[in-house]
Motif scaffolding. Sequence first.
Motif, PDB file in Angstrom:
ATOM      1  N   ASP A  38      11.457   0.941  -3.127  1.00 16.67           N
ATOM      2  CA  ASP A  38      12.427   1.510  -3.678  1.00 16.67           C
ATOM      3  C   ASP A  38      12.206   0.448  -4.888  1.00 16.67           C
ATOM      4  O   ASP A  38      13.209   0.092  -4.825  1.00 16.67           O
ATOM      5  CB  ASP A  38      13.633   2.199  -2.867  1.00 16.67           C
ATOM      6  N   VAL A  39      12.259   0.963  -6.272  1.00  8.97           N
ATOM      7  CA  VAL A  39      13.039  -0.070  -7.164  1.00  8.97           C
ATOM      8  C   VAL A  39      14.541   0.217  -7.314  1.00  8.97           C
ATOM      9  O   VAL A  39      15.344  -0.752  -7.811  1.00  8.97           O
ATOM     10  CB  VAL A  39      12.053   0.445  -8.719  1.00  8.97           C
ATOM     11  N   ARG A  40      15.397   1.533  -7.338  1.00 11.17           N
ATOM     12  CA  ARG A  40      16.403   1.446  -7.313  1.00 11.17           C
ATOM     13  C   ARG A  40      17.152   0.684  -6.164  1.00 11.17           C
ATOM     14  O   ARG A  40      18.084   0.513  -6.502  1.00 11.17           O
ATOM     15  CB  ARG A  40      17.198   3.145  -6.683  1.00 11.17           C
ATOM     16  N   CYS A  68       8.964  -9.954  -5.086  1.00  8.18           N
ATOM     17  CA  CYS A  68       8.036 -10.999  -4.173  1.00  8.18           C
ATOM     18  C   CYS A  68       7.648 -10.367  -2.950  1.00  8.18           C
ATOM     19  O   CYS A  68       8.188 -10.173  -2.423  1.00  8.18           O
ATOM     20  CB  CYS A  68       8.222 -12.927  -4.390  1.00  8.18           C
ATOM     21  N   HIS A  69       5.711 -10.175  -3.287  1.00  5.38           N
ATOM     22  CA  HIS A  69       5.428 -10.266  -1.870  1.00  5.38           C
ATOM     23  C   HIS A  69       4.262 -11.354  -1.498  1.00  5.38           C
ATOM     24  O   HIS A  69       3.610 -11.523  -1.849  1.00  5.38           O
ATOM     25  CB  HIS A  69       5.084  -8.049  -2.413  1.00  5.38           C
ATOM     26  N   ASN A  70       3.500 -10.501  -0.585  1.00  9.48           N
ATOM     27  CA  ASN A  70       2.714 -11.071   0.336  1.00  9.48           C
ATOM     28  C   ASN A  70       1.659 -10.064   0.634  1.00  9.48           C
ATOM     29  O   ASN A  70       1.745  -9.099   0.516  1.00  9.48           O
ATOM     30  CB  ASN A  70       3.008 -12.087   1.924  1.00  9.48           C
ATOM     31  N   HIS A  71       0.316 -10.931   0.506  1.00 10.65           N
ATOM     32  CA  HIS A  71      -0.954 -10.219   1.098  1.00 10.65           C
ATOM     33  C   HIS A  71      -1.322 -10.686   2.282  1.00 10.65           C
ATOM     34  O   HIS A  71      -2.141 -12.109   2.244  1.00 10.65           O
ATOM     35  CB  HIS A  71      -2.145 -10.152  -0.369  1.00 10.65           C
ATOM     36  N   PRO A  72      -1.142 -10.040   3.001  1.00  7.11           N
ATOM     37  CA  PRO A  72      -1.795 -10.750   4.238  1.00  7.11           C
ATOM     38  C   PRO A  72      -3.459 -11.142   4.313  1.00  7.11           C
ATOM     39  O   PRO A  72      -3.876 -12.065   5.237  1.00  7.11           O
ATOM     40  CB  PRO A  72      -1.351  -9.278   5.354  1.00  7.11           C
ATOM     41  N   SER A  73      -4.256 -10.511   3.259  1.00 13.91           N
ATOM     42  CA  SER A  73      -5.196 -10.521   3.558  1.00 13.91           C
ATOM     43  C   SER A  73      -5.707 -11.864   2.921  1.00 13.91           C
ATOM     44  O   SER A  73      -7.377 -12.561   2.391  1.00 13.91           O
ATOM     45  CB  SER A  73      -6.098  -9.584   2.912  1.00 13.91           C
ATOM     46  N   ASN A  74      -4.758 -12.546   2.154  1.00  8.51           N
ATOM     47  CA  ASN A  74      -4.924 -13.555   1.389  1.00  8.51           C
ATOM     48  C   ASN A  74      -5.914 -13.617   0.351  1.00  8.51           C
ATOM     49  O   ASN A  74      -6.435 -14.521  -0.396  1.00  8.51           O
ATOM     50  CB  ASN A  74      -5.479 -14.612   2.137  1.00  8.51           C
ATOM     51  N   ASN A  75      -5.954 -12.342  -0.283  1.00 12.70           N
ATOM     52  CA  ASN A  75      -6.751 -12.017  -1.747  1.00 12.70           C
ATOM     53  C   ASN A  75      -5.520 -11.450  -2.694  1.00 12.70           C
ATOM     54  O   ASN A  75      -4.747 -11.274  -2.447  1.00 12.70           O
ATOM     55  CB  ASN A  75      -7.546 -10.562  -1.803  1.00 12.70           C
ATOM     56  N   LEU A  76      -5.531 -12.411  -3.846  1.00  9.94           N
ATOM     57  CA  LEU A  76      -4.942 -13.062  -4.940  1.00  9.94           C
ATOM     58  C   LEU A  76      -4.725 -12.193  -5.484  1.00  9.94           C
ATOM     59  O   LEU A  76      -3.844 -12.143  -6.348  1.00  9.94           O
ATOM     60  CB  LEU A  76      -5.116 -14.630  -5.239  1.00  9.94           C
ATOM     61  N   ARG A 136      -3.958  -2.242  -8.299  1.00  5.58           N
ATOM     62  CA  ARG A 136      -3.203  -1.493  -9.306  1.00  5.58           C
ATOM     63  C   ARG A 136      -1.873  -0.726  -8.564  1.00  5.58           C
ATOM     64  O   ARG A 136      -1.237  -0.608  -9.826  1.00  5.58           O
ATOM     65  CB  ARG A 136      -4.399  -0.291  -9.336  1.00  5.58           C
ATOM     66  N   ASP A 137      -1.779  -0.605  -7.276  1.00  3.61           N
ATOM     67  CA  ASP A 137      -0.186   0.264  -6.614  1.00  3.61           C
ATOM     68  C   ASP A 137       0.821  -1.227  -7.518  1.00  3.61           C
ATOM     69  O   ASP A 137       2.383  -1.187  -7.594  1.00  3.61           O
ATOM     70  CB  ASP A 137      -0.284   0.097  -5.856  1.00  3.61           C
ATOM     71  N   ASP A 138       0.590  -2.366  -7.455  1.00  2.00           N
ATOM     72  CA  ASP A 138       0.534  -3.580  -7.752  1.00  2.00           C
ATOM     73  C   ASP A 138       1.585  -4.188  -9.025  1.00  2.00           C
ATOM     74  O   ASP A 138       2.854  -4.129  -9.738  1.00  2.00           O
ATOM     75  CB  ASP A 138       0.372  -5.383  -7.290  1.00  2.00           C
ATOM     76  N   ASP A 139       0.384  -3.051  -9.767  1.00  2.00           N
ATOM     77  CA  ASP A 139       0.919  -3.671 -10.967  1.00  2.00           C
ATOM     78  C   ASP A 139       1.143  -2.108 -11.635  1.00  2.00           C
ATOM     79  O   ASP A 139       2.068  -2.386 -12.491  1.00  2.00           O
ATOM     80  CB  ASP A 139      -0.803  -3.042 -12.172  1.00  2.00           C
ATOM     81  N   ARG A 140       1.513  -1.212 -11.372  1.00  2.69           N
ATOM     82  CA  ARG A 140       2.610   0.069 -11.614  1.00  2.69           C
ATOM     83  C   ARG A 140       3.389  -0.738 -10.510  1.00  2.69           C
ATOM     84  O   ARG A 140       4.640  -0.196 -12.039  1.00  2.69           O
ATOM     85  CB  ARG A 140       1.807   1.518 -10.612  1.00  2.69           C
ATOM     86  N   LEU A 141       3.708  -1.024  -9.757  1.00  2.00           N
ATOM     87  CA  LEU A 141       5.503  -1.660  -9.155  1.00  2.00           C
ATOM     88  C   LEU A 141       5.795  -2.732 -10.053  1.00  2.00           C
ATOM     89  O   LEU A 141       7.547  -2.343 -10.658  1.00  2.00           O
ATOM     90  CB  LEU A 141       4.941  -1.910  -8.028  1.00  2.00           C
ATOM     91  N   THR A 142       5.267  -3.809 -10.755  1.00  2.00           N
ATOM     92  CA  THR A 142       5.630  -4.307 -11.557  1.00  2.00           C
ATOM     93  C   THR A 142       6.157  -3.583 -12.861  1.00  2.00           C
ATOM     94  O   THR A 142       7.563  -3.873 -13.460  1.00  2.00           O
ATOM     95  CB  THR A 142       5.005  -5.360 -11.898  1.00  2.00           C
ATOM     96  N   GLU A 143       5.218  -2.713 -13.467  1.00  2.00           N
ATOM     97  CA  GLU A 143       5.756  -2.427 -14.626  1.00  2.00           C
ATOM     98  C   GLU A 143       7.098  -1.285 -14.271  1.00  2.00           C
ATOM     99  O   GLU A 143       7.856  -1.278 -14.919  1.00  2.00           O
ATOM    100  CB  GLU A 143       5.068  -1.131 -14.705  1.00  2.00           C
ATOM    101  N   ARG A 144       7.054  -0.446 -12.716  1.00  2.00           N
ATOM    102  CA  ARG A 144       8.629   0.336 -13.120  1.00  2.00           C
ATOM    103  C   ARG A 144       9.936  -0.727 -12.323  1.00  2.00           C
ATOM    104  O   ARG A 144      10.792  -0.036 -13.461  1.00  2.00           O
ATOM    105  CB  ARG A 144       8.562   1.452 -11.079  1.00  2.00           C
TER     106      ARG A 144
END
Length: 246
Positions: free
Chosen positions: A175-177, A194-202, A206-214
């Motif tokens: 929640d950006v608020r 900051c958030h982690n990727h347990p899969s180790n995929n760097l 697309r959700d990460d991109d949208r969240l960053t923009e918000r």
Amino acid sequence: MKKESQKEGNHTYQLSPVHSPLKISDWSEEDRPREKLMRLGAEALTNAELLAILIGSGSTRESAVALMQRILGDCKNNLNTLGKMSIGELCRYNGIGEAKAITVLAACELGKRRQLEKAQERQSIDSAVAVYELMHPLMQDLATEEAWVLLMNQSCKLIRQVRISRGGISETAVDVRIIIKEALMANATVIAFCHNHPSNNLRPSRDDDRLTERIHKACDLMRIHLLDHVIVTDGAYYSYREQGRL
């Protein structure tokens, strides 16, 4: 009945008559030391008011504030002199027992020790590498995603880091608020997400991109600088700032 006045520093107080003193609980709420501290901050209180909060109550003849005004008056309103008093000397005042005397002297000793200590140096978080080095130990063994915000001052000195959410293996709801609320409450002018990727995929999703923009838009609106969004894996990181995406 005529009221007496007493002066502490630049503050002059009207003391209640000896035979009918007002208890602090009878004062208007804005004048009570505890409520005043909550409303205006500790720096707005006089020495007597701060000490009155510590002792809690005065005597049947005077309030805690009036009692501490009197004791400070005998010390020429000097806290160093107050700190040199013994428990026995303080207990000579009506309304001061051993427990209250110990509390006052303990507070004076803490003030002296604080003066002797250096202010803790805040860690500088001014790059993606610094974010990664701070957060990797917290995230390297996580089996689920977590999102954190690092709150900083204008010089990118860390105020504190706050976990915003934790979720599943592939995503976590953010929640950006809440991010903006935490920044405002800490008086932060710079943040890093900051958030982690347990899969180790760097690769960011697309959700990460949208969240960053918000987050970026919300920070711009509140005049907060978004330093970076860093994705942490065990051994590497992805920086939106370093990739030219912020």
